[in-house]
Design a protein around this motif. Structure first.
Motif, PDB file in Angstrom:
ATOM      1  N   ILE A  91      78.419  58.086  61.754  1.00 33.03           N
ATOM      2  CA  ILE A  91      78.480  57.898  63.204  1.00 33.03           C
ATOM      3  C   ILE A  91      79.789  57.223  63.592  1.00 33.03           C
ATOM      4  CG2 ILE A  91      77.457  56.633  65.155  1.00 33.03           C
ATOM      5  CD1 ILE A  91      74.728  57.215  63.884  1.00 33.03           C
ATOM      6  N   PHE A  92      80.210  56.236  62.833  1.00 31.60           N
ATOM      7  CA  PHE A  92      81.497  55.583  63.102  1.00 31.60           C
ATOM      8  C   PHE A  92      82.628  56.598  63.067  1.00 31.60           C
ATOM      9  CE2 PHE A  92      80.048  51.171  61.426  1.00 31.60           C
ATOM     10  CZ  PHE A  92      79.515  50.868  62.659  1.00 31.60           C
ATOM     11  N   LEU A  93      82.619  57.447  62.063  1.00 33.47           N
ATOM     12  CA  LEU A  93      83.681  58.451  61.934  1.00 33.47           C
ATOM     13  C   LEU A  93      83.639  59.429  63.114  1.00 33.47           C
ATOM     14  CD1 LEU A  93      83.650  59.170  58.106  1.00 33.47           C
ATOM     15  CD2 LEU A  93      85.400  57.979  59.433  1.00 33.47           C
ATOM     16  N   GLN A  94      82.424  59.819  63.519  1.00 29.36           N
ATOM     17  CA  GLN A  94      82.301  60.728  64.662  1.00 29.36           C
ATOM     18  C   GLN A  94      82.850  60.077  65.933  1.00 29.36           C
ATOM     19  OE1 GLN A  94      78.174  61.776  64.965  1.00 29.36           O
ATOM     20  NE2 GLN A  94      78.217  63.080  63.138  1.00 29.36           N
ATOM     21  N   MET A  95      82.520  58.813  66.143  1.00 31.92           N
ATOM     22  CA  MET A  95      82.978  58.114  67.344  1.00 31.92           C
ATOM     23  C   MET A  95      84.511  57.991  67.328  1.00 31.92           C
ATOM     24  SD  MET A  95      80.358  57.542  69.173  1.00 31.92           S
ATOM     25  CE  MET A  95      80.813  56.312  70.345  1.00 31.92           C
ATOM     26  N   LYS A  96      85.064  57.708  66.177  1.00 29.06           N
ATOM     27  CA  LYS A  96      86.512  57.576  66.056  1.00 29.06           C
ATOM     28  C   LYS A  96      87.189  58.920  66.391  1.00 29.06           C
ATOM     29  CE  LYS A  96      89.979  57.385  62.528  1.00 29.06           C
ATOM     30  NZ  LYS A  96      90.182  57.526  61.127  1.00 29.06           N
ATOM     31  N   ASN A  97      86.686  59.992  65.807  1.00 30.89           N
ATOM     32  CA  ASN A  97      87.277  61.309  66.023  1.00 30.89           C
ATOM     33  C   ASN A  97      87.052  61.824  67.437  1.00 30.89           C
ATOM     34  OD1 ASN A  97      88.258  61.337  63.409  1.00 30.89           O
ATOM     35  ND2 ASN A  97      86.402  62.298  62.605  1.00 30.89           N
ATOM     36  N   LYS A  98      85.939  61.446  68.049  1.00 28.19           N
ATOM     37  CA  LYS A  98      85.607  61.876  69.398  1.00 28.19           C
ATOM     38  C   LYS A  98      86.567  61.278  70.419  1.00 28.19           C
ATOM     39  CE  LYS A  98      81.503  62.058  72.334  1.00 28.19           C
ATOM     40  NZ  LYS A  98      80.124  61.564  72.437  1.00 28.19           N
ATOM     41  N   GLN A  99      87.056  60.076  70.184  1.00 31.75           N
ATOM     42  CA  GLN A  99      87.939  59.376  71.125  1.00 31.75           C
ATOM     43  C   GLN A  99      89.352  59.950  71.121  1.00 31.75           C
ATOM     44  OE1 GLN A  99      87.480  56.596  73.178  1.00 31.75           O
ATOM     45  NE2 GLN A  99      85.268  56.719  72.868  1.00 31.75           N
ATOM     46  N   LYS A 100      89.733  60.695  70.120  1.00 28.94           N
ATOM     47  CA  LYS A 100      91.107  61.211  70.021  1.00 28.94           C
ATOM     48  C   LYS A 100      91.371  62.277  70.990  1.00 28.94           C
ATOM     49  CE  LYS A 100      92.301  59.927  65.398  1.00 28.94           C
ATOM     50  NZ  LYS A 100      92.723  60.313  64.110  1.00 28.94           N
TER      51      LYS A 100
ATOM     52  N   ASN B 277      92.278  53.929  70.326  1.00 27.85           N
ATOM     53  CA  ASN B 277      90.860  54.022  70.047  1.00 27.85           C
ATOM     54  C   ASN B 277      90.305  52.738  69.401  1.00 27.85           C
ATOM     55  OD1 ASN B 277      88.339  54.869  69.336  1.00 27.85           O
ATOM     56  ND2 ASN B 277      89.013  56.718  68.288  1.00 27.85           N
ATOM     57  N   PRO B 278      89.299  52.126  70.037  1.00 30.51           N
ATOM     58  CA  PRO B 278      88.698  50.931  69.426  1.00 30.51           C
ATOM     59  C   PRO B 278      87.885  51.263  68.176  1.00 30.51           C
ATOM     60  CG  PRO B 278      87.555  51.478  71.452  1.00 30.51           C
ATOM     61  CD  PRO B 278      88.730  52.402  71.357  1.00 30.51           C
ATOM     62  N   TRP B 279      87.449  52.508  68.057  1.00 30.06           N
ATOM     63  CA  TRP B 279      86.658  52.893  66.884  1.00 30.06           C
ATOM     64  C   TRP B 279      87.516  52.967  65.627  1.00 30.06           C
ATOM     65  CZ3 TRP B 279      81.721  52.272  66.794  1.00 30.06           C
ATOM     66  CH2 TRP B 279      81.023  52.282  67.989  1.00 30.06           C
ATOM     67  N   GLU B 280      88.799  53.137  65.788  1.00 28.68           N
ATOM     68  CA  GLU B 280      89.686  53.108  64.626  1.00 28.68           C
ATOM     69  C   GLU B 280      89.657  51.724  63.984  1.00 28.68           C
ATOM     70  OE1 GLU B 280      93.631  54.519  65.347  1.00 28.68           O
ATOM     71  OE2 GLU B 280      92.898  56.330  66.319  1.00 28.68           O
ATOM     72  N   ARG B 281      89.605  50.699  64.810  1.00 23.56           N
ATOM     73  CA  ARG B 281      89.503  49.335  64.270  1.00 23.56           C
ATOM     74  C   ARG B 281      88.188  49.141  63.539  1.00 23.56           C
ATOM     75  NH1 ARG B 281      91.255  46.428  69.688  1.00 23.56           N
ATOM     76  NH2 ARG B 281      89.375  47.542  70.225  1.00 23.56           N
ATOM     77  N   VAL B 282      87.102  49.686  64.103  1.00 15.89           N
ATOM     78  CA  VAL B 282      85.788  49.551  63.467  1.00 15.89           C
ATOM     79  C   VAL B 282      85.796  50.251  62.117  1.00 15.89           C
ATOM     80  CG1 VAL B 282      83.343  50.171  63.630  1.00 15.89           C
ATOM     81  CG2 VAL B 282      84.567  49.328  65.649  1.00 15.89           C
TER      82      VAL B 282
END
Length: 126
Positions: free
Chosen positions: A117-126, A89-94
């Motif tokens: 929103i960052f946390l939502q995007m990170k969790n959504k990609q999993k 997940n690229p959002w984990e890096r963010v």
């Protein structure tokens, strides 16, 4: 005639005064020699102490440099691993780059919505 003319001439050939002056000069010379010896001893001790301190500083500097190189290597490996596109997940890096738990201070912008929103995007990609 002045009143000073009645005084006797001072005795310039005073043996006791000359003996005292010679003794005093010898005492002063001995004290000066002792002082110089003490001064030289202190200078040598200070030079030795300064050399020891410089050695300790060099050891500390080398140790710190080595430690910094190791820490930098670990950070570079982490960055390289995170930049790998196959690594998930690229959002984990963010999220790693953003300080999520920090509160906005007085006079600062409220960025809590962006963080959520960052946390939502990170969790959504999993």
């Amino acid at each position: 005639m002045s009143e000073f003319d009645a005084l006797p001439e001072p005795d310039t050939d005073n043996a006791k005064l000359n003996a005292f002056n010679e003794t005093w000069e010898a005492t002063l010379a001995a004290k000066a020699a002792e002082e110089e010896t003490t001064r030289q001893t202190m200078i040598e001790a200070a030079k030795a102490e300064m050399a020891e301190w410089e050695k300790q500083q060099e050891v500390q500097r080398e140790s710190k440099t080595s430690q910094n190189r190791q820490e930098e290597q670990v950070v570079l490996e982490d960055i390289e691993r995170e930049m790998d596109p196959e690594n998930g997940n690229p959002w984990e890096r963010v999220v790693k780059l953003v300080e999520i738990k920090a509160e906005a201070g007085e006079g600062e912008l409220d960025v809590s919505r962006m963080k959520s929103i960052f946390l939502q995007m990170k969790n959504k990609q999993k």
